[in-house]
Motif scaffolding. Structure first.
Motif, PDB file in Angstrom:
ATOM      1  N   ILE A 154      59.578  75.747  72.514  1.00 52.33           N
ATOM      2  CA  ILE A 154      60.111  74.444  72.118  1.00 52.33           C
ATOM      3  C   ILE A 154      59.195  73.792  71.087  1.00 52.33           C
ATOM      4  CG2 ILE A 154      60.624  72.112  72.957  1.00 52.33           C
ATOM      5  CD1 ILE A 154      62.704  74.157  73.789  1.00 52.33           C
ATOM      6  N   TYR A 155      57.883  73.959  71.245  1.00 48.61           N
ATOM      7  CA  TYR A 155      56.926  73.386  70.295  1.00 48.61           C
ATOM      8  C   TYR A 155      57.118  73.989  68.908  1.00 48.61           C
ATOM      9  CZ  TYR A 155      52.507  72.143  68.112  1.00 48.61           C
ATOM     10  OH  TYR A 155      51.553  71.668  67.250  1.00 48.61           O
ATOM     11  N   GLN A 156      57.267  75.326  68.841  1.00 49.63           N
ATOM     12  CA  GLN A 156      57.469  75.992  67.551  1.00 49.63           C
ATOM     13  C   GLN A 156      58.806  75.601  66.936  1.00 49.63           C
ATOM     14  OE1 GLN A 156      56.920  79.963  69.026  1.00 49.63           O
ATOM     15  NE2 GLN A 156      54.874  80.125  68.131  1.00 49.63           N
ATOM     16  N   LEU A 157      59.842  75.483  67.773  1.00 52.14           N
ATOM     17  CA  LEU A 157      61.143  75.065  67.271  1.00 52.14           C
ATOM     18  C   LEU A 157      61.068  73.649  66.703  1.00 52.14           C
ATOM     19  CD1 LEU A 157      64.132  75.741  66.938  1.00 52.14           C
ATOM     20  CD2 LEU A 157      64.522  74.791  69.211  1.00 52.14           C
ATOM     21  N   GLY A 158      60.320  72.786  67.372  1.00 51.17           N
ATOM     22  CA  GLY A 158      60.120  71.424  66.872  1.00 51.17           C
ATOM     23  C   GLY A 158      59.423  71.420  65.521  1.00 51.17           C
ATOM     24  N   ASP A 159      58.443  72.325  65.335  1.00 50.06           N
ATOM     25  CA  ASP A 159      57.763  72.433  64.038  1.00 50.06           C
ATOM     26  C   ASP A 159      58.728  72.872  62.945  1.00 50.06           C
ATOM     27  OD1 ASP A 159      55.356  71.655  65.104  1.00 50.06           O
ATOM     28  OD2 ASP A 159      54.493  73.684  65.165  1.00 50.06           O
ATOM     29  N   VAL A 160      59.598  73.839  63.258  1.00 47.87           N
ATOM     30  CA  VAL A 160      60.559  74.323  62.270  1.00 47.87           C
ATOM     31  C   VAL A 160      61.566  73.225  61.915  1.00 47.87           C
ATOM     32  CG1 VAL A 160      62.424  75.987  61.857  1.00 47.87           C
ATOM     33  CG2 VAL A 160      60.290  76.750  62.892  1.00 47.87           C
ATOM     34  N   VAL A 161      62.017  72.483  62.923  1.00 48.17           N
ATOM     35  CA  VAL A 161      62.952  71.378  62.673  1.00 48.17           C
ATOM     36  C   VAL A 161      62.273  70.314  61.811  1.00 48.17           C
ATOM     37  CG1 VAL A 161      64.244  69.494  63.763  1.00 48.17           C
ATOM     38  CG2 VAL A 161      64.374  71.809  64.699  1.00 48.17           C
ATOM     39  N   SER A 162      61.029  69.989  62.121  1.00 47.73           N
ATOM     40  CA  SER A 162      60.291  69.006  61.314  1.00 47.73           C
ATOM     41  C   SER A 162      60.137  69.486  59.876  1.00 47.73           C
ATOM     42  CB  SER A 162      58.902  68.761  61.904  1.00 47.73           C
ATOM     43  OG  SER A 162      59.001  68.126  63.150  1.00 47.73           O
ATOM     44  N   LEU A 163      59.810  70.763  59.707  1.00 47.52           N
ATOM     45  CA  LEU A 163      59.691  71.314  58.356  1.00 47.52           C
ATOM     46  C   LEU A 163      61.036  71.299  57.636  1.00 47.52           C
ATOM     47  CD1 LEU A 163      57.282  74.343  58.884  1.00 47.52           C
ATOM     48  CD2 LEU A 163      56.833  72.266  57.567  1.00 47.52           C
ATOM     49  N   GLY A 164      62.113  71.533  58.380  1.00 49.72           N
ATOM     50  CA  GLY A 164      63.450  71.478  57.784  1.00 49.72           C
ATOM     51  C   GLY A 164      63.769  70.091  57.260  1.00 49.72           C
ATOM     52  N   PHE A 177      60.239  76.762  42.062  1.00 57.82           N
ATOM     53  CA  PHE A 177      59.143  75.816  41.858  1.00 57.82           C
ATOM     54  C   PHE A 177      58.835  75.046  43.143  1.00 57.82           C
ATOM     55  CE2 PHE A 177      59.304  76.752  37.469  1.00 57.82           C
ATOM     56  CZ  PHE A 177      58.147  76.257  36.900  1.00 57.82           C
ATOM     57  N   HIS A 178      59.850  74.777  43.971  1.00 55.85           N
ATOM     58  CA  HIS A 178      59.604  74.088  45.231  1.00 55.85           C
ATOM     59  C   HIS A 178      58.962  75.012  46.259  1.00 55.85           C
ATOM     60  CE1 HIS A 178      61.719  70.464  43.990  1.00 55.85           C
ATOM     61  NE2 HIS A 178      61.238  69.906  45.097  1.00 55.85           N
ATOM     62  N   MET A 179      58.855  76.287  45.949  1.00 52.23           N
ATOM     63  CA  MET A 179      58.079  77.200  46.778  1.00 52.23           C
ATOM     64  C   MET A 179      56.679  77.389  46.188  1.00 52.23           C
ATOM     65  SD  MET A 179      61.071  79.980  47.639  1.00 52.23           S
ATOM     66  CE  MET A 179      59.982  81.222  48.271  1.00 52.23           C
ATOM     67  N   VAL A 210      49.998  74.444  58.788  1.00 54.63           N
ATOM     68  CA  VAL A 210      51.404  74.720  59.053  1.00 54.63           C
ATOM     69  C   VAL A 210      51.702  76.197  58.785  1.00 54.63           C
ATOM     70  CG1 VAL A 210      52.266  74.228  56.742  1.00 54.63           C
ATOM     71  CG2 VAL A 210      53.697  73.750  58.705  1.00 54.63           C
ATOM     72  N   LYS A 211      52.791  76.701  59.320  1.00 51.88           N
ATOM     73  CA  LYS A 211      53.242  78.067  59.059  1.00 51.88           C
ATOM     74  C   LYS A 211      53.712  78.149  57.600  1.00 51.88           C
ATOM     75  CE  LYS A 211      52.889  79.525  63.329  1.00 51.88           C
ATOM     76  NZ  LYS A 211      51.693  80.182  63.703  1.00 51.88           N
ATOM     77  N   THR A 212      52.941  78.777  56.765  1.00 48.61           N
ATOM     78  CA  THR A 212      53.150  78.758  55.323  1.00 48.61           C
ATOM     79  C   THR A 212      54.474  79.381  54.903  1.00 48.61           C
ATOM     80  OG1 THR A 212      50.760  78.878  55.005  1.00 48.61           O
ATOM     81  CG2 THR A 212      52.120  79.409  53.119  1.00 48.61           C
ATOM     82  N   VAL A 213      54.778  80.580  55.379  1.00 46.82           N
ATOM     83  CA  VAL A 213      55.977  81.286  54.925  1.00 46.82           C
ATOM     84  C   VAL A 213      57.236  80.512  55.294  1.00 46.82           C
ATOM     85  CG1 VAL A 213      57.323  83.405  55.176  1.00 46.82           C
ATOM     86  CG2 VAL A 213      54.846  83.532  54.989  1.00 46.82           C
ATOM     87  N   ILE A 214      57.294  80.005  56.513  1.00 45.36           N
ATOM     88  CA  ILE A 214      58.473  79.240  56.952  1.00 45.36           C
ATOM     89  C   ILE A 214      58.622  77.983  56.105  1.00 45.36           C
ATOM     90  CG2 ILE A 214      59.460  77.925  58.866  1.00 45.36           C
ATOM     91  CD1 ILE A 214      58.128  79.982  60.751  1.00 45.36           C
ATOM     92  N   ALA A 215      57.526  77.276  55.881  1.00 41.08           N
ATOM     93  CA  ALA A 215      57.577  76.051  55.088  1.00 41.08           C
ATOM     94  C   ALA A 215      58.063  76.341  53.669  1.00 41.08           C
ATOM     95  CB  ALA A 215      56.203  75.386  55.045  1.00 41.08           C
ATOM     96  N   LEU A 216      57.513  77.376  53.046  1.00 40.14           N
ATOM     97  CA  LEU A 216      57.886  77.686  51.664  1.00 40.14           C
ATOM     98  C   LEU A 216      59.348  78.092  51.551  1.00 40.14           C
ATOM     99  CD1 LEU A 216      54.712  79.604  50.453  1.00 40.14           C
ATOM    100  CD2 LEU A 216      55.320  77.213  50.072  1.00 40.14           C
ATOM    101  N   LEU A 217      59.824  78.918  52.487  1.00 38.33           N
ATOM    102  CA  LEU A 217      61.227  79.331  52.452  1.00 38.33           C
ATOM    103  C   LEU A 217      62.163  78.143  52.660  1.00 38.33           C
ATOM    104  CD1 LEU A 217      61.082  82.728  54.394  1.00 38.33           C
ATOM    105  CD2 LEU A 217      61.398  82.378  51.929  1.00 38.33           C
ATOM    106  N   LEU A 218      61.811  77.277  53.587  1.00 44.58           N
ATOM    107  CA  LEU A 218      62.638  76.091  53.817  1.00 44.58           C
ATOM    108  C   LEU A 218      62.632  75.160  52.609  1.00 44.58           C
ATOM    109  CD1 LEU A 218      61.800  75.267  57.548  1.00 44.58           C
ATOM    110  CD2 LEU A 218      63.992  76.035  56.633  1.00 44.58           C
ATOM    111  N   PHE A 219      61.451  74.946  52.006  1.00 43.94           N
ATOM    112  CA  PHE A 219      61.359  74.076  50.837  1.00 43.94           C
ATOM    113  C   PHE A 219      62.187  74.638  49.676  1.00 43.94           C
ATOM    114  CE2 PHE A 219      56.875  72.292  51.954  1.00 43.94           C
ATOM    115  CZ  PHE A 219      57.425  71.622  53.033  1.00 43.94           C
TER     116      PHE A 219
END
Length: 184
Positions: free
Chosen positions: A3-13, A50-52, A131-140
């Protein structure tokens, strides 16, 4: 995934959407020009790239800084997000500062760079928070690409009714995340 990791992904989204709102609002104006769908696809992909790239550079620099400043990382990261969000909100009220360029060649490069500069600072604050770099960059990248496409297509149809409001919304979301880091 916990749940903690899912919350991080939702926040990054949500953060990715907030960063993409700037591209969306600028793309609304750009979409009001006669731009072909093929050009819209290319512009969206370049802005997504560029946003990545820009947050990646910020994350790398933020991680280097975080090893040197220790406990101040969360404070600095939160302040950066609040500052970027506030800048987005204030710039929404200053309509004269945005100049449209043609989304071709060097104009596309400078357009994508100018729209993604705020994501560098966000990347810097994310690098400070590990933060989890790859997830953040892909989402951005994905969020900004889709929002650019949506903005340009909507701009062709609507003629700019949402431009300033989308930037205010994006800035508000960044401020909220910054305040959550500071007081959370």
């Amino acid at each position: 995934m916990s749940i903690y990791q899912l919350g991080d992904v939702v926040s990054l989204g949500f953060m990715a959407i907030a960063l993409g709102m700037d591209a969306f609002s600028v793309s609304l104006g750009l979409g009001m020009q006669e731009v072909r769908l093929k050009r819209i696809a290319v512009v969206g992909m370049v802005i997504g790239l560029f946003h990545m790239l820009m947050p990646f550079l910020g994350i790398v620099l933020g991680q280097v800084i975080s090893t040197q400043i220790g406990n101040m990382a969360n404070l600095i990261g939160g302040l950066l997000l609040v500052g970027i969000g506030a800048q987005m909100i204030f710039s929404a009220f200053n309509h004269g500062t945005k100049k449209l360029v043609q989304p071709v060649g060097a104009g596309l490069f400078f357009f994508a760079l100018s729209v993604s500069l705020d994501s560098f600072s966000v990347g810097l604050s994310l690098g400070l928070s590990e933060v989890k770099t790859v997830i953040a960059l892909l989402l951005f990248g994905a969020a900004s690409m889709v929002l650019t496409w949506a903005g340009m297509i909507l701009g062709r149809k609507v003629h700019g009714l949402l431009g300033a409001y989308s930037e205010i919304l994006g800035g508000s979301i960044l401020c909220a995340f910054g305040l959550k880091i500071l007081f959370g």
